[in-house]
Scaffold this motif. Structure first.
Motif, PDB file in Angstrom:
ATOM      1  N   ASP A  56       9.193   5.609   1.856  1.00 52.09           N
ATOM      2  CA  ASP A  56       7.966   4.866   1.563  1.00 52.09           C
ATOM      3  C   ASP A  56       6.811   5.620   2.212  1.00 52.09           C
ATOM      4  O   ASP A  56       6.747   5.744   3.442  1.00 52.09           O
ATOM      5  N   SER A  57       5.894   6.123   1.394  1.00 45.03           N
ATOM      6  CA  SER A  57       4.825   6.990   1.884  1.00 45.03           C
ATOM      7  C   SER A  57       3.456   6.430   1.547  1.00 45.03           C
ATOM      8  O   SER A  57       3.261   5.799   0.502  1.00 45.03           O
ATOM      9  N   GLU A  58       2.506   6.669   2.429  1.00 38.95           N
ATOM     10  CA  GLU A  58       1.120   6.408   2.070  1.00 38.95           C
ATOM     11  C   GLU A  58       0.720   7.426   1.000  1.00 38.95           C
ATOM     12  O   GLU A  58       1.140   8.593   1.057  1.00 38.95           O
ATOM     13  N   PRO A  59      -0.073   7.014   0.021  1.00 41.12           N
ATOM     14  CA  PRO A  59      -0.384   7.917  -1.098  1.00 41.12           C
ATOM     15  C   PRO A  59      -1.090   9.192  -0.673  1.00 41.12           C
ATOM     16  O   PRO A  59      -0.980  10.216  -1.344  1.00 41.12           O
TER      17      PRO A  59
ATOM     18  N   SER B 147      -2.544  -0.445  -8.813  1.00 41.07           N
ATOM     19  CA  SER B 147      -3.600   0.556  -8.967  1.00 41.07           C
ATOM     20  C   SER B 147      -3.357   1.697  -7.994  1.00 41.07           C
ATOM     21  O   SER B 147      -2.765   1.526  -6.940  1.00 41.07           O
ATOM     22  N   GLY B 148      -3.788   2.880  -8.355  1.00 39.23           N
ATOM     23  CA  GLY B 148      -3.616   4.028  -7.472  1.00 39.23           C
ATOM     24  C   GLY B 148      -3.415   5.303  -8.241  1.00 39.23           C
ATOM     25  O   GLY B 148      -3.380   5.323  -9.476  1.00 39.23           O
ATOM     26  N   ALA B 149      -3.254   6.393  -7.502  1.00 37.77           N
ATOM     27  CA  ALA B 149      -3.160   7.708  -8.120  1.00 37.77           C
ATOM     28  C   ALA B 149      -1.793   7.981  -8.709  1.00 37.77           C
ATOM     29  O   ALA B 149      -1.647   8.893  -9.523  1.00 37.77           O
ATOM     30  N   PHE B 150      -0.778   7.208  -8.310  1.00 35.76           N
ATOM     31  CA  PHE B 150       0.589   7.481  -8.755  1.00 35.76           C
ATOM     32  C   PHE B 150       1.161   6.292  -9.520  1.00 35.76           C
ATOM     33  O   PHE B 150       0.810   5.146  -9.265  1.00 35.76           O
ATOM     34  N   GLN B 151       2.072   6.623 -10.433  1.00 35.78           N
ATOM     35  CA  GLN B 151       2.728   5.617 -11.243  1.00 35.78           C
ATOM     36  C   GLN B 151       4.237   5.819 -11.187  1.00 35.78           C
ATOM     37  O   GLN B 151       4.708   6.938 -10.930  1.00 35.78           O
ATOM     38  N   PRO B 152       5.035   4.753 -11.403  1.00 35.22           N
ATOM     39  CA  PRO B 152       6.492   4.926 -11.441  1.00 35.22           C
ATOM     40  C   PRO B 152       6.890   6.016 -12.431  1.00 35.22           C
ATOM     41  O   PRO B 152       6.353   6.096 -13.536  1.00 35.22           O
ATOM     42  N   GLY B 153       7.792   6.882 -12.004  1.00 30.22           N
ATOM     43  CA  GLY B 153       8.235   7.986 -12.834  1.00 30.22           C
ATOM     44  C   GLY B 153       7.547   9.302 -12.534  1.00 30.22           C
ATOM     45  O   GLY B 153       8.021  10.369 -12.981  1.00 30.22           O
TER      46      GLY B 153
ATOM     47  N   GLY C 207       0.789  -1.222   0.000  1.00 27.19           N
ATOM     48  CA  GLY C 207       0.000   0.000   0.000  1.00 27.19           C
ATOM     49  C   GLY C 207       0.821   1.272   0.000  1.00 27.19           C
ATOM     50  O   GLY C 207       0.267   2.370  -0.160  1.00 27.19           O
ATOM     51  N   LYS C 208       2.126   1.166   0.171  1.00 26.65           N
ATOM     52  CA  LYS C 208       2.981   2.345   0.210  1.00 26.65           C
ATOM     53  C   LYS C 208       3.493   2.690  -1.189  1.00 26.65           C
ATOM     54  O   LYS C 208       3.567   1.844  -2.076  1.00 26.65           O
ATOM     55  N   VAL C 209       3.863   3.960  -1.356  1.00 28.80           N
ATOM     56  CA  VAL C 209       4.489   4.451  -2.581  1.00 28.80           C
ATOM     57  C   VAL C 209       5.952   4.702  -2.264  1.00 28.80           C
ATOM     58  O   VAL C 209       6.267   5.454  -1.338  1.00 28.80           O
ATOM     59  N   ARG C 210       6.857   4.068  -3.008  1.00 31.48           N
ATOM     60  CA  ARG C 210       8.288   4.280  -2.775  1.00 31.48           C
ATOM     61  C   ARG C 210       8.768   5.456  -3.627  1.00 31.48           C
ATOM     62  O   ARG C 210       8.614   5.454  -4.851  1.00 31.48           O
ATOM     63  N   VAL C 211       9.367   6.446  -2.962  1.00 31.89           N
ATOM     64  CA  VAL C 211       9.818   7.661  -3.639  1.00 31.89           C
ATOM     65  C   VAL C 211      11.330   7.789  -3.509  1.00 31.89           C
ATOM     66  O   VAL C 211      11.879   7.700  -2.400  1.00 31.89           O
ATOM     67  N   THR C 212      12.007   7.964  -4.644  1.00 30.88           N
ATOM     68  CA  THR C 212      13.422   8.328  -4.637  1.00 30.88           C
ATOM     69  C   THR C 212      13.499   9.829  -4.413  1.00 30.88           C
ATOM     70  O   THR C 212      13.053  10.620  -5.244  1.00 30.88           O
ATOM     71  N   VAL C 213      14.037  10.234  -3.281  1.00 27.52           N
ATOM     72  CA  VAL C 213      14.002  11.636  -2.867  1.00 27.52           C
ATOM     73  C   VAL C 213      15.034  12.452  -3.642  1.00 27.52           C
ATOM     74  O   VAL C 213      16.177  12.034  -3.832  1.00 27.52           O
ATOM     75  N   LYS C 214      14.597  13.637  -4.081  1.00 23.93           N
ATOM     76  CA  LYS C 214      15.470  14.562  -4.809  1.00 23.93           C
ATOM     77  C   LYS C 214      15.747  15.838  -4.026  1.00 23.93           C
ATOM     78  O   LYS C 214      16.736  16.525  -4.289  1.00 23.93           O
ATOM     79  N   ALA C 215      14.881  16.182  -3.088  1.00 24.21           N
ATOM     80  CA  ALA C 215      15.093  17.376  -2.275  1.00 24.21           C
ATOM     81  C   ALA C 215      14.342  17.232  -0.960  1.00 24.21           C
ATOM     82  O   ALA C 215      13.291  16.575  -0.897  1.00 24.21           O
ATOM     83  N   VAL C 216      14.894  17.845   0.087  1.00 26.63           N
ATOM     84  CA  VAL C 216      14.303  17.799   1.424  1.00 26.63           C
ATOM     85  C   VAL C 216      14.185  19.231   1.942  1.00 26.63           C
ATOM     86  O   VAL C 216      15.147  20.004   1.874  1.00 26.63           O
TER      87      VAL C 216
END
Length: 337
Positions: free
Chosen positions: A101-104, A78-84, A31-40
Motif C-alpha cells: 500500500d503506497s502513497e501515490p 480520484s487520482g493519478a492511478f487506476q486499477p490495472g 489515500g493509499k494505492v494498493r499494488v500487487t507486486v510483480k518484481a522487487v
C-alpha cells in the motif's frame, strides 16, 4: 480472507533470521494505492539494513526492500492511478512483499515497453546515479567521470547517464569478465582495478573531473588524488564494509573504519577539490524534491535498466547471497507470478 506474503526479520543483525511469512491482508488505508507486486529490486542497502550496519535501519522487526513494480489493485475513486495500471515505486523499507500500500507520490507509471523486472530495477539506482552526477557532481559536457563498480546497478545507470549528458564515462570493475561485458554494452573506457590502483590511475591521459564511489578505502583515496582542480568525489556507499556471511565481522569492520579515508578541508581548499556524500533514503521525507528529480529524469533518454539476475520471490536468501558475492552484472531482482 486475502493474504500477503513478505520477507521479515525479527531484528537487524543476522541475514539468517530473514523468513518468509504470510499474514492476513488488512484493509487499504485511505489515500493509499494498493499494488500487487510483480518484481522487487535488491540493493546493497538491504544487506546493510539486515545486518544492522545501516544508519536508517528500523528498530525491531521489519521488512527490507526499497523498490518494486506491479499492478494497481485498488485506489481511491480520484487520482493519478487506476486499477490495472502498471507501476513502479519506491518505499522506505517494506519492499519484499507481495502487496504494498503506497502513497501515490511514490509511484510512477511503468513504461509500456518495459517488463516488471526492469521497472523494479529502475527507481533507486537511477535516482542515485542522477542525484550524484547532477545535483552533487555538477557534471557537464566533456567532463571525465570515473564510475566505480560500473557493471553494478547504480554504476551501469551512471555510465549511461554520463553518455546521455555528453560526459565521458570511465568505468572500473573488479575483474576482466565484467570489463568485457561493459565493452560489449558500448562503453569504450573500462579499467580492471589493479592492486596498485593509484599507479594505475596515474596512467590516465587526463585528470578526472568527477568520481562516483561506493567502494571506499584505498580505491577512494586514489580516486580523490587523481581529481583535477575543481574536481568532485561523490560518495554514496561503502562496499568494503559489506559482510561476507550472515553476520557482520565487527572486528574487521572496526579496523576498516579506523583506516577509512579522511579529508582535510584546508587541503581541499588548497587543491580546489571537494568530497560530497549522501544517502538517498532522505528523499523519502521530501516528496516535492523526489518528484522534481523524477521529472528531470523523464527528459533524459537512456536504455532500460539491465536485469542481470532474476530469481523467484521465494529465493530471497539466494538472491542476497548473489548480491553479496560481487559477481553480478546489472540488477538483481525477485519476481512474483
Amino acid at each position: 480472507m486475502p493474504s500477503v506474503q513478505h520477507w521479515k526479520t525479527p531484528k537487524a543483525g543476522n541475514l539468517a533470521t530473514l523468513a518468509l511469512q504470510e499474514s492476513t491482508l488488512p484493509p487499504r488505508s485511505k489515500g493509499k494505492v494498493r499494488v500487487t507486486v510483480k518484481a522487487v529490486g535488491l540493493n546493497f542497502a538491504d544487506i546493510f539494513a539486515l545486518t544492522g550496519l545501516y544508519s536508517a535501519t528500523p528498530e525491531g522487526s521489519f521488512v527490507p526492500g526499497l523498490e518494486f513494480s506491479g499492478v494497481v489493485e485498488s485506489v481511491e475513486d480520484s487520482g493519478a492511478f487506476q486499477p490495472g495500471d502498471r507501476v513502479m515505486g519506491v518505499t522506505r523499507f517494506g519492499g519484499y512483499s507481495s502487496v504494498i500500500d503506497s502513497e501515490p507520490e511514490y509511484l510512477m507509471p511503468l513504461p509500456a515497453d518495459w517488463n516488471f523486472s526492469q521497472g523494479a530495477a529502475w527507481p533507486v539506482q537511477t535516482l542515485t546515479a542522477w542525484y550524484a552526477l547532477t545535483h552533487l557532481g555538477a557534471v557537464d559536457k566533456g567532463h571525465r567521470v570515473l564510475v566505480h563498480s560500473a557493471a553494478g546497478g547504480v554504476g551501469l545507470q551512471a555510465m549511461k547517464l554520463c553518455k546521455a549528458l555528453g560526459a565521458t564515462p570511465i568505468g572500473t570493475v573488479g575483474n576482466a569478465e565484467k570489463a568485457r561485458w561493459l565493452i560489449s554494452q558500448g562503453f569504450e573506457q573500462v579499467l580492471v582495478r589493479d592492486a596498485d590502483f593509484m599507479k594505475q590511475l596515474s596512467g590516465l591521459s587526463e585528470p578526472l573531473d568527477l568520481v562516483l564511489d561506493a567502494i571506499g578505502g584505498k580505491v577512494q583515496q586514489a580516486s580523490f588524488a587523481t581529481l583535477a582542480p575543481m574536481g568532485r568525489l561523490v560518495v554514496f556507499g561503502a562496499a568494503e564494509f559489506t559482510p561476507t556471511g550472515h553476520r557482520p565481522n565487527y572486528l574487521k569492520a572496526a579496523w576498516r573504519y579506523l583506516r577509512r579515508p579522511r579529508y582535510d578541508v584546508m587541503d581541499m581548499i588548497s587543491s580546489n577539490r571537494s568530497v560530497l556524500a549522501f544517502n538517498l533514503i532522505w528523499l523519502w521525507e521530501q516528496k516535492t524534491r523526489l518528484q522534481g528529480l523524477l521529472q528531470e529524469l523523464t527528459a533524459v533518454e537512456i536504455a532500460p535498466p539491465h536485469v542481470g539476475h532474476s530469481l523467484p520471490f521465494e529465493e530471497a536468501h539466494q538472491a542476497l547471497a548473489l548480491l553479496q558475492s560481487g559477481k553480478t552484472c546489472g540488477k538483481v531482482v525477485l519476481t512474483l507470478p
